[in-house]
Scaffold this active site. Structure first.
Site, PDB file in Angstrom:
ATOM      1  N   ASP A  24      11.913 -11.304   0.602  1.00 24.55           N
ATOM      2  CA  ASP A  24      11.678 -11.876   1.940  1.00 24.55           C
ATOM      3  C   ASP A  24      12.862 -12.701   2.434  1.00 24.55           C
ATOM      4  OD1 ASP A  24       9.091 -10.758   2.117  1.00 24.55           O
ATOM      5  OD2 ASP A  24       8.233 -12.432   1.021  1.00 24.55           O
ATOM      6  N   MET A  33       3.515  -3.078  -1.746  1.00 32.61           N
ATOM      7  CA  MET A  33       3.298  -4.245  -2.604  1.00 32.61           C
ATOM      8  C   MET A  33       4.073  -4.169  -3.919  1.00 32.61           C
ATOM      9  SD  MET A  33       1.501  -6.007  -0.679  1.00 32.61           S
ATOM     10  CE  MET A  33       0.230  -6.027   0.576  1.00 32.61           C
ATOM     11  N   ARG A  53      10.937   1.099 -14.402  1.00 30.98           N
ATOM     12  CA  ARG A  53      11.121   0.851 -12.970  1.00 30.98           C
ATOM     13  C   ARG A  53      12.312   1.651 -12.409  1.00 30.98           C
ATOM     14  NH1 ARG A  53       9.726  -2.126  -8.789  1.00 30.98           N
ATOM     15  NH2 ARG A  53       7.692  -2.544  -9.648  1.00 30.98           N
ATOM     16  N   ILE A  79       8.135  -5.068  -5.422  1.00 30.76           N
ATOM     17  CA  ILE A  79       9.461  -5.570  -5.041  1.00 30.76           C
ATOM     18  C   ILE A  79      10.524  -4.589  -5.525  1.00 30.76           C
ATOM     19  CG2 ILE A  79      11.120  -7.446  -5.405  1.00 30.76           C
ATOM     20  CD1 ILE A  79       8.759  -9.389  -5.367  1.00 30.76           C
ATOM     21  N   LEU A  80      11.377  -4.166  -4.605  1.00 42.35           N
ATOM     22  CA  LEU A  80      12.431  -3.206  -4.949  1.00 42.35           C
ATOM     23  C   LEU A  80      13.610  -3.951  -5.578  1.00 42.35           C
ATOM     24  CD1 LEU A  80      12.109  -1.170  -1.648  1.00 42.35           C
ATOM     25  CD2 LEU A  80      11.517  -0.332  -3.939  1.00 42.35           C
ATOM     26  N   HIS A 135       6.251  -8.987   7.099  1.00 42.56           N
ATOM     27  CA  HIS A 135       5.650 -10.016   6.247  1.00 42.56           C
ATOM     28  C   HIS A 135       4.691 -10.854   7.094  1.00 42.56           C
ATOM     29  CE1 HIS A 135       5.257 -12.718   2.873  1.00 42.56           C
ATOM     30  NE2 HIS A 135       5.329 -13.716   3.738  1.00 42.56           N
ATOM     31  N   ALA A 145       0.279  -9.975  15.973  1.00 44.05           N
ATOM     32  CA  ALA A 145       1.705 -10.028  15.639  1.00 44.05           C
ATOM     33  C   ALA A 145       2.219  -8.761  14.941  1.00 44.05           C
ATOM     34  CB  ALA A 145       1.985 -11.265  14.788  1.00 44.05           C
ATOM     35  N   ASN A 166      11.065  -4.776   6.525  1.00 46.98           N
ATOM     36  CA  ASN A 166       9.756  -5.123   5.967  1.00 46.98           C
ATOM     37  C   ASN A 166       8.990  -5.994   6.956  1.00 46.98           C
ATOM     38  OD1 ASN A 166       7.727  -5.611   3.842  1.00 46.98           O
ATOM     39  ND2 ASN A 166       8.582  -7.686   3.749  1.00 46.98           N
TER      40      ASN A 166
HETATM   41  C1  GAR Z   1       0.019  -6.597   5.937  1.00 51.52           C
HETATM   42  O1  GAR Z   1      -0.554  -7.808   6.367  1.00 51.52           O
HETATM   43  C2  GAR Z   1       1.465  -6.811   5.563  1.00 51.52           C
HETATM   44  O2  GAR Z   1       2.134  -7.723   6.389  1.00 51.52           O
HETATM   45  C3  GAR Z   1       1.321  -7.353   4.175  1.00 51.52           C
HETATM   46  O3  GAR Z   1       0.281  -6.606   3.604  1.00 51.52           O
HETATM   47  C4  GAR Z   1      -0.605  -6.148   4.622  1.00 51.52           C
HETATM   48  C5  GAR Z   1      -0.727  -4.644   4.522  1.00 51.52           C
HETATM   49  O4  GAR Z   1      -1.692  -4.155   5.395  1.00 51.52           O
HETATM   50  N1  GAR Z   1       2.549  -7.249   3.455  1.00 51.52           N
HETATM   51  C6  GAR Z   1       2.973  -8.167   2.587  1.00 51.52           C
HETATM   52  O5  GAR Z   1       2.326  -9.135   2.282  1.00 51.52           O
HETATM   53  C7  GAR Z   1       4.341  -7.880   1.980  1.00 51.52           C
HETATM   54  N2  GAR Z   1       4.887  -9.087   1.412  1.00 51.52           N
HETATM   55  P1  GAR Z   1      -1.712  -2.628   5.860  1.00 51.52           P
HETATM   56  O6  GAR Z   1      -1.667  -1.760   4.609  1.00 51.52           O
HETATM   57  O7  GAR Z   1      -3.032  -2.490   6.570  1.00 51.52           O
HETATM   58  O8  GAR Z   1      -0.543  -2.381   6.751  1.00 51.52           O
END
Ligand code: GAR
Length: 202
Positions: free
Chosen positions: A153, A93, A68, A95-96, A112, A182, A110
């Protein structure tokens, strides 16, 4: 600095990346420029979106790295190479590490798909977040844009927007509504807000 150079980190479909590209074109984001897209998935449709918009994109795969630390070092090298001021995690997707986030205080944001502190932290990503919201039975959910620190988060909240849950929602329909109502709205606005602060030297 006239404009903050933004790197958007992605893993999948990239609809949030698209919202950022559109916001840049429409002038909602005016103090920032998307200078780089980084994906940890070679098959991510987000890469096609970057290509169509003429934005340089780089793929960094964990499986090509010995650990990593090397994965994050390759990302750091790209951020330096492209002279990046602000990192936006848009459906990234992975975690850093605290080491990585510690190097960029208030410079990583980020999106969420819930109203933090509900349905967030380790294991809550993508569709799982909406499954959890429906299983709990909440009537209102939403999205949050926040700074990224060493707590998943857990960084300071920048913007939130609430979205109603419908009686017949599935995780998929709820995910779509949260994105449309949103995420695609607050992510570009938050991005502009932070880019403007960077440009003004705050
Ligand atoms: C989005 O809903 C974003 O909020 C979520 O993944 C989706 C990505 O969609 N992120 C997380 O859950 C991070 N914890 P996208 O690739 O179409 O933007």
């Amino acid at each position: 600095m006239s404009v903050a150079r933004i790197a958007v980190m992605v893993s999948g479909g990239g609809t949030n990346l698209q919202a950022l590209i559109d916001a840049q074109e429409s002038g909602i984001i005016k103090d920032g420029k998307i200078a780089l897209v980084i994906s940890n998935n070679a098959g991510a449709y987000a890469l096609t979106r970057a290509d169509k918009a003429g934005i340089p994109a780089e793929v960094v795969l964990l499986k090509d790295c010995k650990d990593r630390a090397e994965f994050e070092k390759r990302i750091e090298d790209l951020l330096s190479e492209y002279d990046i001021d602000l990192i936006v995690l848009a459906g990234f997707m992975s975690i850093l590490s605290a080491e990585f986030t510690g190097k960029h205080p208030n410079r990583i944001i980020n999106v969420h798909p819930s109203l933090i502190p509900s349905f967030c932290g380790k294991g809550f990503y993508g569709l799982h977040v909406h499954e959890a919201a429906l299983a709990y039975g909440v009537k209102v959910t939403g999205a949050t844009v926040h700074f990224v620190n060493e707590i998943p988060d857990g960084g300071k909240i920048i913007m939130q927007k609430a979205v109603e849950v419908m009686e017949d929602d599935t995780p998929e329909t709820l995910q779509r509504r949260v994105m449309e109502e949103a995420e695609w709205k607050i992510l570009p606005r938050a991005c502009q807000k932070i880019a403007r602060e960077i440009v003004r030297g705050n």
